[in-house]
Enzyme design. Sequence first.
Site, mmCIF file in Angstrom:
data_model
loop_
_atom_site.group_PDB
_atom_site.id
_atom_site.type_symbol
_atom_site.label_atom_id
_atom_site.label_comp_id
_atom_site.label_asym_id
_atom_site.label_seq_id
_atom_site.Cartn_x
_atom_site.Cartn_y
_atom_site.Cartn_z
ATOM 1 N N GLY A 54 0.818 -1.202 0.000
ATOM 2 C CA GLY A 54 0.000 0.000 0.000
ATOM 3 C C GLY A 54 0.852 1.252 0.000
ATOM 4 N N SER A 55 0.349 2.309 -0.622
ATOM 5 C CA SER A 55 1.021 3.604 -0.523
ATOM 6 C C SER A 55 0.773 4.202 0.865
ATOM 7 C CB SER A 55 0.495 4.553 -1.604
ATOM 8 O OG SER A 55 0.891 4.105 -2.877
ATOM 9 N N GLY A 56 1.478 5.279 1.163
ATOM 10 C CA GLY A 56 1.324 5.924 2.460
ATOM 11 C C GLY A 56 2.485 5.646 3.396
ATOM 12 N N HIS A 57 3.429 4.796 2.927
ATOM 13 C CA HIS A 57 4.591 4.453 3.760
ATOM 14 C C HIS A 57 5.883 5.034 3.195
ATOM 15 C CE1 HIS A 57 1.833 1.745 5.690
ATOM 16 N NE2 HIS A 57 1.684 1.002 4.611
ATOM 17 N N LYS A 105 5.721 -7.724 2.673
ATOM 18 C CA LYS A 105 5.389 -7.527 4.088
ATOM 19 C C LYS A 105 4.180 -8.408 4.428
ATOM 20 C CE LYS A 105 4.757 -2.949 4.048
ATOM 21 N NZ LYS A 105 4.677 -2.812 2.557
ATOM 22 N N ASP A 110 -1.414 -8.346 0.637
ATOM 23 C CA ASP A 110 -0.128 -8.358 -0.060
ATOM 24 C C ASP A 110 0.302 -9.786 -0.375
ATOM 25 O OD1 ASP A 110 -0.192 -5.647 0.366
ATOM 26 O OD2 ASP A 110 1.649 -5.533 1.528
ATOM 27 N N HIS A 219 -0.500 0.846 9.567
ATOM 28 C CA HIS A 219 -1.727 1.447 9.015
ATOM 29 C C HIS A 219 -2.590 1.998 10.132
ATOM 30 C CE1 HIS A 219 -0.463 -2.109 6.694
ATOM 31 N NE2 HIS A 219 -0.518 -1.270 5.694
#
Lengths: 331, 331
Positions: A54-57, A105, A110, A219
């Site tokens: 996921g994006s945001g990391h 991860k 994922d 998250h």
Amino acid sequence: MKKLINSPESVVTDALTGMAEAHPGLLRVDLENKIIYRRQCPTPGKVGLVSGGGSGHEPLHAGFVGYGMLDAACPGEIFTSPVPDQVAEATRAVEGGAGVLYVVKNYTGDVLNFDMAAELCAEDGVEVATVLVNDDVAVKDSLFTAGRRGTGATVFVEKIAGALAEAGAPLAKVARIGEEVNARSRSFGVALAACTVPAAGKPTFDLSDHEVELGIGIHGEPGRTRAPAAPAADIARLALDAIHADRPLSGGNLVMVNGTGATPLAELYIVFAEVAAYMREKGAEPVRALVGNYVTSLDMQGFSITVCTLNDELTRLWDAPVETPALRWGR
Amino acid sequence: MKKLINSPESVVTDALTGMAEAHPGLLRVDLENKIIYRRQCPTPGKVGLVSGGGSGHEPLHAGFVGYGMLDAACPGEIFTSPVPDQVAEATRAVEGGAGVLYVVKNYTGDVLNFDMAAELCAEDGVEVATVLVNDDVAVKDSLFTAGRRGTGATVFVEKIAGALAEAGAPLAKVARIGEEVNARSRSFGVALAACTVPAAGKPTFDLSDHEVELGIGIHGEPGRTRAPAAPAADIARLALDAIHADRPLSGGNLVMVNGTGATPLAELYIVFAEVAAYMREKGAEPVRALVGNYVTSLDMQGFSITVCTLNDELTRLWDAPVETPALRWGR
């Protein structure tokens, strides 16, 4: 909510456009498929490394694409897994005849989607191996996860496996060293305040001014418990106690004190000072360090500590040249 | 207020302790005098570079100490100038026989205290020159400042002058190139939300959920005006309009999109995408880029844009090897 975005829907594409503009010498970006490639790839005879999530990391994972680390990164939407076709596309593009390693991860989405991509690629005759990162000692089974979550050790796995791939090692060896790094790594995260997902428009959880969340997920998933806000040294020790209880600290270690997005760098150094003191009390030593924002959670206020016990080979591979937007040295 | 600190009084010392622990191969820290030195210094025959200023802007300046950049940094307390004795001590320690260059951001306290340090050192026969950085086009005369404020261009001056000093140039030349970088650089900052100084315990100013502050100073000093919150591209264009009006964009440029402390990296890349588009409309090009947290304001949410028009010599010096905690490449 104030965010420096154009629209919640275009965050990932707009950010990738900026990455392509900022790092043309290092990266090539496929905007349609949302894949970040190393400028020159595939490298014939080299194991390809693909990661994503996921994006945001950010900078994870796109910021770790480049010489000595990843060949491609597949970002999903914010906190959302990349899709199998996207990963399969990246896999085929980086395959240079020696197979491809996935660094994944441990989150259910994922794992499933990378597995499906591997199956798609197997049909095309591309050999794929996977290193599953599950270094977070905070909780077993969580929102989105069966088993332990994968967090900070991902950076270590990508760097060290990337260096071994660069040196020409075959897929089985590159996978094995990635697994070894993961096995030697432990992480624990703490939140002082939640992050805000653009599409949601409000903080992912509430935390009073007098509390911190121990064992927070990347998250914003719940951790182990809440504790009263306390001096940084005390909070760092709670995180280190959890790590040490799971795998006793010893020897020379690679240590990351990671900011989750809204934490001033000086505060991360304050935590690092305590980490070093604590490790020495246990007879261990920090011999390599990363202090900064590497695995963030949007604008979460907090930090995580990741420790990996090194040996000579891992130290050498960690020190090997790397040239990516977020990690760069020695070349 | 939740901060990851031990006490408001010990923030600077605790952070320096962590820096010393994290980067023993690059830095040496004098905790008593609060000075960060390059591991090996002085370098005989090389011009020494000293900078400093209030803490709270990390990685500026301590994160830029090392090969190819600063020889020493002198942090004051949060948003407070370093004292003359501290700067003089650093100056004597880095003097290798070729004189010392100060890189000073244009704030009244910094200017006064660096000037006093230079006088103290002149008595000891140390030759000192100063580059005054005043790149912020937002306002003329501000809280703490006569004339324009010094902000992001400081990073460019320290890198480029540091590279020329490393190449063995004499003090007058190193100072001259620092002045040239400053003259070619312009910055503009925007805040979405204020920072909180630990000793104050509350945000330095109030900004509603529907407003941004255009032209914000790096200590939260007032900017030009407030504007309605808007898409990132629109806000970036307001900043770029201010820069372009002051010094028309042209040629190949070094561009920094800097996070002020609590801004997700993906959002900075979103801004960078717009910067690149805007520059091309004006017939200019971004040819070198920094995207990330370089000149922060504690946990302020916002960004700044700094543009420096390059020429061949400046490009070569920018690309020269550097090895510091916050900037590292090519060696």
